[in-house]
Design an enzyme around this catalytic site. Structure first.
Site, PDB file in Angstrom:
ATOM      1  N   GLY A   1       8.380  30.658 -56.187  1.00  0.00           N
ATOM      2  CA  GLY A   1       9.523  30.451 -57.064  1.00  0.00           C
ATOM      3  C   GLY A   1      10.480  31.606 -57.230  1.00  0.00           C
TER       4      GLY A   1
ATOM      5  N   CYS B   1      29.043  13.782 -39.476  1.00  0.00           N
ATOM      6  CA  CYS B   1      29.869  12.693 -39.982  1.00  0.00           C
ATOM      7  C   CYS B   1      29.472  12.326 -41.411  1.00  0.00           C
ATOM      8  CB  CYS B   1      29.733  11.503 -39.052  1.00  0.00           C
ATOM      9  SG  CYS B   1      30.931  10.246 -39.388  1.00  0.00           S
TER      10      CYS B   1
ATOM     11  N   GLU C   1       2.390  32.165 -54.181  1.00  0.00           N
ATOM     12  CA  GLU C   1       2.774  31.406 -52.980  1.00  0.00           C
ATOM     13  C   GLU C   1       4.256  31.633 -52.677  1.00  0.00           C
ATOM     14  OE1 GLU C   1       1.918  27.485 -54.345  1.00  0.00           O
ATOM     15  OE2 GLU C   1      -0.247  27.694 -54.182  1.00  0.00           O
ATOM     16  N   PRO C   2       4.634  32.844 -52.291  1.00  0.00           N
ATOM     17  CA  PRO C   2       6.058  33.116 -52.069  1.00  0.00           C
ATOM     18  C   PRO C   2       6.545  32.539 -50.742  1.00  0.00           C
ATOM     19  CG  PRO C   2       4.767  35.042 -51.498  1.00  0.00           C
ATOM     20  CD  PRO C   2       3.794  34.020 -52.013  1.00  0.00           C
TER      21      PRO C   2
HETATM   22  C1  LIG Z   1       3.591  24.457 -54.567  1.00  0.00           C
HETATM   23  C2  LIG Z   1       4.619  25.381 -54.036  1.00  0.00           C
HETATM   24  N1  LIG Z   1       4.266  26.649 -53.767  1.00  0.00           N
HETATM   25  C3  LIG Z   1       5.152  27.538 -53.280  1.00  0.00           C
HETATM   26  C4  LIG Z   1       6.457  27.189 -53.033  1.00  0.00           C
HETATM   27  C5  LIG Z   1       7.388  28.214 -52.494  1.00  0.00           C
HETATM   28  O1  LIG Z   1       8.377  28.505 -53.396  1.00  0.00           O
HETATM   29  P1  LIG Z   1       9.442  29.643 -53.114  1.00  0.00           P
HETATM   30  O2  LIG Z   1       9.952  29.446 -51.743  1.00  0.00           O
HETATM   31  O3  LIG Z   1      10.468  29.421 -54.149  1.00  0.00           O
HETATM   32  O4  LIG Z   1       8.740  30.959 -53.279  1.00  0.00           O
HETATM   33  C6  LIG Z   1       6.883  25.882 -53.310  1.00  0.00           C
HETATM   34  C7  LIG Z   1       8.285  25.499 -53.106  1.00  0.00           C
HETATM   35  O5  LIG Z   1       8.902  24.818 -53.839  1.00  0.00           O
HETATM   36  C8  LIG Z   1       5.935  24.959 -53.821  1.00  0.00           C
HETATM   37  O6  LIG Z   1       6.279  23.689 -54.071  1.00  0.00           O
END
Ligand SMILES: Cc1ncc(COP(=O)(O)O)c(C=O)c1O
Length: 402
Positions: free
Chosen positions: A228, A332, A262-263
Protein backbone atom coordinates in the site's frame (compact mmCIF):
# COMPACT_ATOMS: atom_id res chain seq x y z
CA UNK A 1 19.07 8.46 -19.57
CA UNK A 2 18.22 5.41 -17.54
CA UNK A 3 21.24 5.20 -15.27
CA UNK A 4 24.08 5.53 -17.80
CA UNK A 5 22.18 4.26 -20.81
CA UNK A 6 20.56 6.51 -23.42
CA UNK A 7 16.80 6.03 -23.66
CA UNK A 8 16.95 7.11 -27.28
CA UNK A 9 19.45 4.37 -28.05
CA UNK A 10 17.19 1.78 -26.45
CA UNK A 11 14.10 3.04 -28.30
CA UNK A 12 15.97 3.18 -31.63
CA UNK A 13 17.15 -0.40 -31.18
CA UNK A 14 14.03 -1.99 -29.75
CA UNK A 15 11.20 0.17 -31.10
CA UNK A 16 8.32 1.70 -29.19
CA UNK A 17 6.21 1.38 -27.13
CA UNK A 18 8.74 0.02 -24.72
CA UNK A 19 9.10 -0.45 -20.98
CA UNK A 20 12.51 0.34 -19.49
CA UNK A 21 13.38 -0.66 -15.93
CA UNK A 22 16.41 0.23 -13.85
CA UNK A 23 17.87 -2.70 -11.91
CA UNK A 24 19.85 -0.22 -9.78
CA UNK A 25 16.66 1.60 -8.77
CA UNK A 26 14.89 -1.64 -7.86
CA UNK A 27 17.89 -2.69 -5.75
CA UNK A 28 18.07 0.70 -4.04
CA UNK A 29 14.35 0.71 -3.25
CA UNK A 30 14.44 -2.82 -1.87
CA UNK A 31 17.49 -2.00 0.26
CA UNK A 32 15.90 1.20 1.64
CA UNK A 33 12.72 -0.61 2.67
CA UNK A 34 14.60 -3.54 4.15
CA UNK A 35 16.87 -1.17 6.07
CA UNK A 36 13.88 0.78 7.42
CA UNK A 37 12.60 -2.38 9.15
CA UNK A 38 16.05 -3.60 10.17
CA UNK A 39 15.49 -3.07 13.91
CA UNK A 40 12.69 -5.61 13.96
CA UNK A 41 12.15 -9.16 12.63
CA UNK A 42 10.55 -8.70 9.24
CA UNK A 43 10.17 -10.10 5.74
CA UNK A 44 9.36 -8.24 2.53
CA UNK A 45 7.00 -10.28 0.36
CA UNK A 46 7.12 -8.62 -3.06
CA UNK A 47 3.58 -8.26 -4.48
CA UNK A 48 3.77 -9.98 -7.86
CA UNK A 49 0.71 -8.19 -9.14
CA UNK A 50 2.71 -4.98 -9.49
CA UNK A 51 5.01 -6.53 -12.09
CA UNK A 52 5.61 -10.24 -12.44
CA UNK A 53 8.10 -10.23 -15.31
CA UNK A 54 10.39 -13.20 -14.71
CA UNK A 55 13.65 -11.22 -14.80
CA UNK A 56 12.38 -8.66 -12.31
CA UNK A 57 10.99 -11.20 -9.88
CA UNK A 58 14.25 -13.17 -10.12
CA UNK A 59 16.16 -10.00 -9.33
CA UNK A 60 14.01 -9.44 -6.24
CA UNK A 61 14.35 -13.10 -5.23
CA UNK A 62 18.12 -12.67 -5.43
CA UNK A 63 17.91 -9.67 -3.12
CA UNK A 64 16.24 -11.82 -0.47
CA UNK A 65 12.61 -10.91 -1.08
CA UNK A 66 9.82 -13.38 -0.44
CA UNK A 67 6.63 -13.32 -2.55
CA UNK A 68 2.95 -12.37 -2.36
CA UNK A 69 0.89 -13.84 -5.19
CA UNK A 70 -2.72 -13.32 -6.17
CA UNK A 71 -3.45 -16.32 -8.39
CA UNK A 72 -2.01 -19.76 -9.01
CA UNK A 73 -0.54 -18.40 -12.22
CA UNK A 74 1.45 -15.79 -10.31
CA UNK A 75 2.28 -18.60 -7.92
CA UNK A 76 3.72 -20.68 -10.75
CA UNK A 77 5.77 -17.71 -12.00
CA UNK A 78 7.04 -17.15 -8.46
CA UNK A 79 8.22 -20.74 -8.23
CA UNK A 80 9.90 -20.52 -11.63
CA UNK A 81 11.57 -17.29 -10.52
CA UNK A 82 13.13 -19.24 -7.65
CA UNK A 83 10.92 -18.44 -4.66
CA UNK A 84 10.51 -21.51 -2.44
CA UNK A 85 6.91 -22.38 -1.53
CA UNK A 86 7.68 -21.60 2.09
CA UNK A 87 8.45 -17.98 1.09
CA UNK A 88 5.15 -17.43 -0.71
CA UNK A 89 1.87 -16.07 0.65
CA UNK A 90 -1.20 -16.51 -1.51
CA UNK A 91 -3.82 -13.75 -1.29
CA UNK A 92 -6.87 -13.21 -3.45
CA UNK A 93 -10.54 -12.54 -2.94
CA UNK A 94 -11.63 -15.29 -5.30
CA UNK A 95 -9.42 -18.35 -5.25
CA UNK A 96 -11.21 -21.01 -7.27
CA UNK A 97 -11.45 -24.58 -6.01
CA UNK A 98 -9.03 -25.53 -8.76
CA UNK A 99 -6.55 -22.93 -7.51
CA UNK A 100 -6.90 -24.10 -3.90
CA UNK A 101 -6.41 -27.72 -4.93
CA UNK A 102 -3.21 -26.67 -6.62
CA UNK A 103 -1.97 -24.41 -3.81
CA UNK A 104 -2.78 -26.38 -0.64
CA UNK A 105 -0.40 -29.30 -1.32
CA UNK A 106 2.53 -26.93 -1.93
CA UNK A 107 3.00 -26.08 1.74
CA UNK A 108 3.01 -22.31 1.23
CA UNK A 109 3.99 -19.93 4.02
CA UNK A 110 0.29 -19.06 4.20
CA UNK A 111 -2.91 -18.92 2.24
CA UNK A 112 -4.51 -15.64 3.21
CA UNK A 113 -8.15 -16.55 3.72
CA UNK A 114 -10.89 -14.15 2.64
CA UNK A 115 -14.08 -15.84 3.90
CA UNK A 116 -15.51 -18.56 6.13
CA UNK A 117 -16.43 -20.53 3.01
CA UNK A 118 -12.89 -20.39 1.67
CA UNK A 119 -11.56 -21.55 5.03
CA UNK A 120 -13.83 -24.61 4.83
CA UNK A 121 -12.77 -25.38 1.25
CA UNK A 122 -9.10 -25.22 2.25
CA UNK A 123 -9.83 -27.40 5.25
CA UNK A 124 -11.54 -30.05 3.12
CA UNK A 125 -8.62 -30.25 0.70
CA UNK A 126 -6.05 -30.36 3.51
CA UNK A 127 -8.01 -33.00 5.44
CA UNK A 128 -8.30 -35.19 2.37
CA UNK A 129 -4.54 -35.02 1.87
CA UNK A 130 -3.79 -35.49 5.56
CA UNK A 131 -1.53 -32.44 5.44
CA UNK A 132 -2.54 -29.39 7.55
CA UNK A 133 -2.74 -26.11 5.62
CA UNK A 134 -1.06 -22.98 6.96
CA UNK A 135 -3.52 -20.13 6.83
CA UNK A 136 -3.70 -16.43 7.70
CA UNK A 137 -7.02 -14.69 8.21
CA UNK A 138 -7.39 -11.50 6.18
CA UNK A 139 -9.36 -9.03 8.21
CA UNK A 140 -11.41 -6.17 6.87
CA UNK A 141 -10.76 -3.38 9.39
CA UNK A 142 -13.31 -0.95 7.92
CA UNK A 143 -10.60 1.67 7.47
CA UNK A 144 -10.62 4.25 4.69
CA UNK A 145 -7.25 4.20 2.91
CA UNK A 146 -8.07 7.59 1.37
CA UNK A 147 -6.72 6.36 -1.94
CA UNK A 148 -8.68 6.12 -5.20
CA UNK A 149 -11.90 4.13 -4.55
CA UNK A 150 -10.84 1.51 -7.11
CA UNK A 151 -7.70 0.70 -5.12
CA UNK A 152 -9.10 1.03 -1.61
CA UNK A 153 -9.73 -2.35 -0.06
CA UNK A 154 -10.19 -1.80 3.66
CA UNK A 155 -13.75 -0.56 4.02
CA UNK A 156 -16.54 -2.89 5.10
CA UNK A 157 -18.26 -2.24 1.76
CA UNK A 158 -15.18 -3.42 -0.16
CA UNK A 159 -15.13 -7.06 -1.16
CA UNK A 160 -11.93 -7.89 0.69
CA UNK A 161 -11.32 -9.68 3.96
CA UNK A 162 -13.40 -10.73 6.93
CA UNK A 163 -14.91 -8.38 9.53
CA UNK A 164 -13.17 -8.46 12.93
CA UNK A 165 -15.90 -10.27 14.87
CA UNK A 166 -16.15 -13.09 12.38
CA UNK A 167 -12.35 -13.20 12.04
CA UNK A 168 -12.07 -13.71 15.80
CA UNK A 169 -14.68 -16.48 15.67
CA UNK A 170 -12.95 -18.21 12.79
CA UNK A 171 -9.55 -17.93 14.47
CA UNK A 172 -11.00 -19.54 17.59
CA UNK A 173 -12.58 -22.31 15.52
CA UNK A 174 -9.26 -23.23 13.94
CA UNK A 175 -8.03 -24.56 17.30
CA UNK A 176 -10.50 -27.42 16.88
CA UNK A 177 -9.82 -28.04 13.18
CA UNK A 178 -6.75 -30.28 12.84
CA UNK A 179 -6.46 -29.76 9.06
CA UNK A 180 -5.81 -26.03 9.58
CA UNK A 181 -2.95 -24.12 11.20
CA UNK A 182 -3.51 -20.44 11.86
CA UNK A 183 -0.13 -18.73 11.43
CA UNK A 184 -0.98 -15.05 10.97
CA UNK A 185 -3.50 -12.26 10.74
CA UNK A 186 -3.39 -10.33 7.48
CA UNK A 187 -4.61 -6.88 6.45
CA UNK A 188 -4.30 -4.79 3.30
CA UNK A 189 -6.30 -1.58 3.16
CA UNK A 190 -5.40 -0.32 -0.30
CA UNK A 191 -2.73 0.80 -2.68
CA UNK A 192 -1.10 4.16 -3.48
CA UNK A 193 -1.69 5.30 0.11
CA UNK A 194 -0.01 8.65 0.48
CA UNK A 195 -0.66 9.42 4.14
CA UNK A 196 0.68 7.35 6.97
CA UNK A 197 -2.47 7.46 9.07
CA UNK A 198 -4.53 4.64 7.44
CA UNK A 199 -1.49 2.36 7.38
CA UNK A 200 -0.80 3.01 11.06
CA UNK A 201 -4.47 2.51 11.93
CA UNK A 202 -4.59 -0.80 10.08
CA UNK A 203 -1.47 -1.97 11.94
CA UNK A 204 -3.01 -0.94 15.27
CA UNK A 205 -6.21 -2.75 14.34
CA UNK A 206 -4.27 -5.96 13.68
CA UNK A 207 -2.33 -5.60 16.94
CA UNK A 208 -5.58 -5.19 18.90
CA UNK A 209 -7.21 -8.10 17.15
CA UNK A 210 -4.22 -10.34 17.87
CA UNK A 211 -4.31 -9.30 21.54
CA UNK A 212 -8.02 -10.08 21.72
CA UNK A 213 -7.78 -13.64 20.41
CA UNK A 214 -8.81 -16.26 22.95
CA UNK A 215 -6.01 -18.17 24.60
CA UNK A 216 -7.17 -21.36 22.87
CA UNK A 217 -5.74 -19.87 19.67
CA UNK A 218 -2.12 -20.93 19.73
CA UNK A 219 0.68 -18.40 19.21
CA UNK A 220 0.80 -16.83 15.76
CA UNK A 221 4.04 -16.80 13.76
CA UNK A 222 3.77 -13.27 12.33
CA UNK A 223 1.44 -10.47 11.30
CA UNK A 224 1.03 -9.57 7.62
CA UNK A 225 0.31 -5.87 7.06
CA UNK A 226 -0.04 -6.02 3.27
CA UNK A 227 1.28 -3.43 0.84
CA UNK A 228 0.00 0.00 0.00
CA UNK A 229 2.86 2.45 0.44
CA UNK A 230 2.32 5.15 -2.19
CA UNK A 231 4.79 6.89 -4.47
CA UNK A 232 4.98 10.50 -5.62
CA UNK A 233 3.61 10.33 -9.16
CA UNK A 234 3.81 14.11 -9.33
CA UNK A 235 7.54 14.05 -8.59
CA UNK A 236 7.03 15.54 -5.11
CA UNK A 237 7.71 13.82 -1.82
CA UNK A 238 6.23 10.54 -0.68
CA UNK A 239 6.05 8.84 2.72
CA UNK A 240 9.58 7.54 3.25
CA UNK A 241 10.39 3.91 4.08
CA UNK A 242 11.56 5.07 7.51
CA UNK A 243 8.30 6.90 8.28
CA UNK A 244 6.36 3.90 7.00
CA UNK A 245 8.33 1.42 9.11
CA UNK A 246 8.04 3.58 12.21
CA UNK A 247 4.26 3.84 11.78
CA UNK A 248 3.84 0.07 11.46
CA UNK A 249 6.35 -0.94 14.09
CA UNK A 250 4.98 1.18 16.91
CA UNK A 251 1.66 -0.66 17.23
CA UNK A 252 3.08 -4.07 16.30
CA UNK A 253 6.10 -4.12 18.64
CA UNK A 254 4.03 -5.00 21.75
CA UNK A 255 2.72 -8.14 20.02
CA UNK A 256 6.29 -9.40 19.73
CA UNK A 257 5.37 -10.93 16.38
CA UNK A 258 7.55 -10.57 13.27
CA UNK A 259 6.17 -8.36 10.52
CA UNK A 260 5.48 -9.31 6.92
CA UNK A 261 4.73 -6.58 4.41
CA UNK A 262 3.73 -6.97 0.76
CA UNK A 263 5.18 -4.00 -1.14
CA UNK A 264 4.64 -3.72 -4.88
CA UNK A 265 4.31 -0.19 -6.21
CA UNK A 266 6.88 1.35 -3.87
CA UNK A 267 9.56 -1.06 -5.11
CA UNK A 268 8.80 -1.05 -8.83
CA UNK A 269 6.81 2.08 -9.73
CA UNK A 270 9.58 4.66 -9.98
CA UNK A 271 12.00 2.08 -11.43
CA UNK A 272 10.14 1.85 -14.72
CA UNK A 273 9.36 4.18 -17.60
CA UNK A 274 7.14 3.67 -20.61
CA UNK A 275 8.74 5.08 -23.76
CA UNK A 276 6.48 6.07 -26.62
CA UNK A 277 6.79 7.98 -29.88
CA UNK A 278 4.60 10.80 -31.08
CA UNK A 279 2.67 9.52 -34.10
CA UNK A 280 0.39 12.47 -34.77
CA UNK A 281 -0.40 16.02 -33.65
CA UNK A 282 -3.66 17.74 -34.44
CA UNK A 283 -5.64 20.75 -33.26
CA UNK A 284 -7.88 20.40 -30.22
CA UNK A 285 -8.98 23.78 -28.85
CA UNK A 286 -7.85 27.30 -29.65
CA UNK A 287 -5.01 26.85 -27.16
CA UNK A 288 -4.22 23.15 -27.17
CA UNK A 289 -3.41 20.23 -29.43
CA UNK A 290 -3.83 16.48 -29.33
CA UNK A 291 -0.59 14.57 -29.28
CA UNK A 292 -1.21 10.96 -30.29
CA UNK A 293 1.48 8.61 -29.01
CA UNK A 294 2.02 4.95 -29.79
CA UNK A 295 1.25 3.83 -26.23
CA UNK A 296 -2.12 4.02 -24.57
CA UNK A 297 -4.48 2.18 -22.28
CA UNK A 298 -3.38 -1.13 -23.75
CA UNK A 299 0.16 -0.61 -22.47
CA UNK A 300 -0.60 1.53 -19.39
CA UNK A 301 -4.17 1.22 -18.20
CA UNK A 302 -3.88 3.31 -15.04
CA UNK A 303 -4.84 6.72 -16.48
CA UNK A 304 -7.95 5.32 -18.21
CA UNK A 305 -8.85 3.06 -15.30
CA UNK A 306 -8.44 5.47 -12.40
CA UNK A 307 -7.57 8.79 -13.94
CA UNK A 308 -4.09 8.17 -12.59
CA UNK A 309 -1.49 10.85 -13.17
CA UNK A 310 1.90 10.00 -14.68
CA UNK A 311 4.46 12.64 -15.50
CA UNK A 312 5.17 12.75 -19.23
CA UNK A 313 8.40 14.27 -20.51
CA UNK A 314 10.05 14.58 -23.91
CA UNK A 315 13.21 12.45 -23.91
CA UNK A 316 15.06 15.15 -25.92
CA UNK A 317 13.26 18.42 -25.09
CA UNK A 318 13.12 20.89 -27.98
CA UNK A 319 13.67 24.56 -27.44
CA UNK A 320 10.77 26.99 -27.81
CA UNK A 321 7.83 28.11 -25.70
CA UNK A 322 5.88 25.45 -23.84
CA UNK A 323 2.63 24.32 -25.41
CA UNK A 324 -0.55 22.80 -24.06
CA UNK A 325 -1.17 19.20 -25.06
CA UNK A 326 -3.72 16.47 -24.47
CA UNK A 327 -1.58 13.35 -24.73
CA UNK A 328 -3.66 10.47 -26.01
CA UNK A 329 -3.11 6.86 -26.97
CA UNK A 330 -4.02 5.17 -30.27
CA UNK A 331 -6.77 2.97 -28.84
CA UNK A 332 -10.34 3.32 -30.05
CA UNK A 333 -11.74 4.63 -26.74
CA UNK A 334 -12.22 8.23 -25.67
CA UNK A 335 -10.92 7.28 -22.22
CA UNK A 336 -7.55 6.48 -23.79
CA UNK A 337 -5.90 9.66 -22.54
CA UNK A 338 -2.42 9.20 -21.11
CA UNK A 339 -1.97 12.77 -19.88
CA UNK A 340 -4.61 15.50 -19.69
CA UNK A 341 -3.84 19.17 -20.23
CA UNK A 342 -0.08 18.93 -20.07
CA UNK A 343 2.18 21.90 -20.59
CA UNK A 344 5.35 20.70 -22.30
CA UNK A 345 8.15 21.87 -24.55
CA UNK A 346 7.09 21.69 -28.19
CA UNK A 347 6.68 18.18 -29.59
CA UNK A 348 6.95 16.96 -33.17
CA UNK A 349 5.91 13.74 -34.86
CA UNK A 350 8.61 11.14 -34.22
CA UNK A 351 9.67 12.57 -30.86
CA UNK A 352 10.15 10.22 -27.96
CA UNK A 353 8.30 10.76 -24.70
CA UNK A 354 8.83 9.11 -21.35
CA UNK A 355 5.81 8.25 -19.22
CA UNK A 356 7.34 8.16 -15.76
CA UNK A 357 6.80 5.88 -12.77
CA UNK A 358 5.25 3.14 -14.88
CA UNK A 359 7.14 0.19 -13.40
CA UNK A 360 4.24 -1.05 -11.27
CA UNK A 361 0.75 -1.89 -12.57
CA UNK A 362 1.95 -0.93 -16.05
CA UNK A 363 2.93 -3.89 -18.19
CA UNK A 364 1.24 -6.15 -15.64
CA UNK A 365 -2.15 -4.70 -16.64
CA UNK A 366 -1.53 -4.56 -20.39
CA UNK A 367 -4.12 -5.96 -22.79
CA UNK A 368 -4.41 -6.95 -26.43
CA UNK A 369 -7.39 -4.68 -27.11
CA UNK A 370 -7.36 -3.54 -30.75
CA UNK A 371 -4.99 -6.53 -31.19
CA UNK A 372 -2.20 -4.40 -29.90
CA UNK A 373 0.75 -6.58 -28.92
CA UNK A 374 2.29 -6.52 -25.45
CA UNK A 375 5.23 -4.11 -25.61
CA UNK A 376 8.88 -5.06 -25.37
CA UNK A 377 10.45 -4.68 -21.91
CA UNK A 378 14.11 -4.08 -21.13
CA UNK A 379 16.09 -4.06 -17.93
CA UNK A 380 19.03 -1.69 -17.66
CA UNK A 381 21.83 -3.07 -15.57
CA UNK A 382 25.49 -2.15 -15.24
CA UNK A 383 25.55 0.20 -18.22
CA UNK A 384 23.72 -2.07 -20.69
CA UNK A 385 20.22 -3.25 -21.38
CA UNK A 386 18.71 -6.67 -21.87
CA UNK A 387 15.36 -7.51 -23.39
CA UNK A 388 13.51 -9.29 -20.59
CA UNK A 389 10.30 -9.72 -22.54
CA UNK A 390 10.20 -9.49 -26.30
CA UNK A 391 7.42 -7.69 -28.09
CA UNK A 392 4.44 -9.94 -28.70
CA UNK A 393 3.67 -10.78 -32.33
CA UNK A 394 0.41 -11.48 -34.11
CA UNK A 395 1.58 -15.10 -34.33
CA UNK A 396 1.90 -15.18 -30.52
CA UNK A 397 -1.66 -13.94 -30.19
CA UNK A 398 -3.11 -16.24 -32.82
CA UNK A 399 -1.27 -19.27 -31.50
CA UNK A 400 -4.04 -19.55 -28.88
CA UNK A 401 -6.79 -19.62 -31.46
CA UNK A 402 -8.25 -22.22 -33.76
C1 LIG B 1 -3.18 -8.17 -0.75
C2 LIG B 1 -2.27 -7.20 -1.41
N1 LIG B 1 -0.99 -7.14 -1.01
C3 LIG B 1 -0.12 -6.28 -1.57
C4 LIG B 1 -0.49 -5.43 -2.57
C5 LIG B 1 0.52 -4.50 -3.15
O1 LIG B 1 0.20 -3.20 -2.88
P1 LIG B 1 1.17 -2.01 -3.29
O2 LIG B 1 1.57 -2.23 -4.70
O3 LIG B 1 0.34 -0.81 -3.11
O4 LIG B 1 2.34 -2.05 -2.35
C6 LIG B 1 -1.82 -5.43 -3.02
C7 LIG B 1 -2.26 -4.49 -4.05
O5 LIG B 1 -3.29 -3.92 -4.04
C8 LIG B 1 -2.73 -6.34 -2.42
O6 LIG B 1 -4.00 -6.42 -2.83
Amino acid sequence: MCDDVSLRAIADAEGTPLYVYSAAEIRARYAALDEAFSTYPHRLHYAFKANSTLAITRLLCGLGAAADVNSVWELEVARRAGFPATDIVFTGVGKSLQELECAVPLGLKAINVESAGELSRIEAIAAQRGQPARIAIRINPDIDAKSHPHISTGLRVNKFGIPADLARELAASVAGRPALRLVAVHVHVGSQITSIEPLARAAAFVAELVASLPSTVGPLEYVDLGGGLGIAYDGGTAVTPKQYAAALLEPIRPTGLPIVIEPGRSLLGPAGTLLARVIDIKPRTASSEFVVIDAGMTELMRPALYEAFHRIEPVMPRSGPNRQYEIVGPVCESSDVVGRDRVLPPLEVGDLVAVRDAGAYGSAMASNYNRRPFPVEVLVEAGRWNVIRRRQTVEDMLSLES
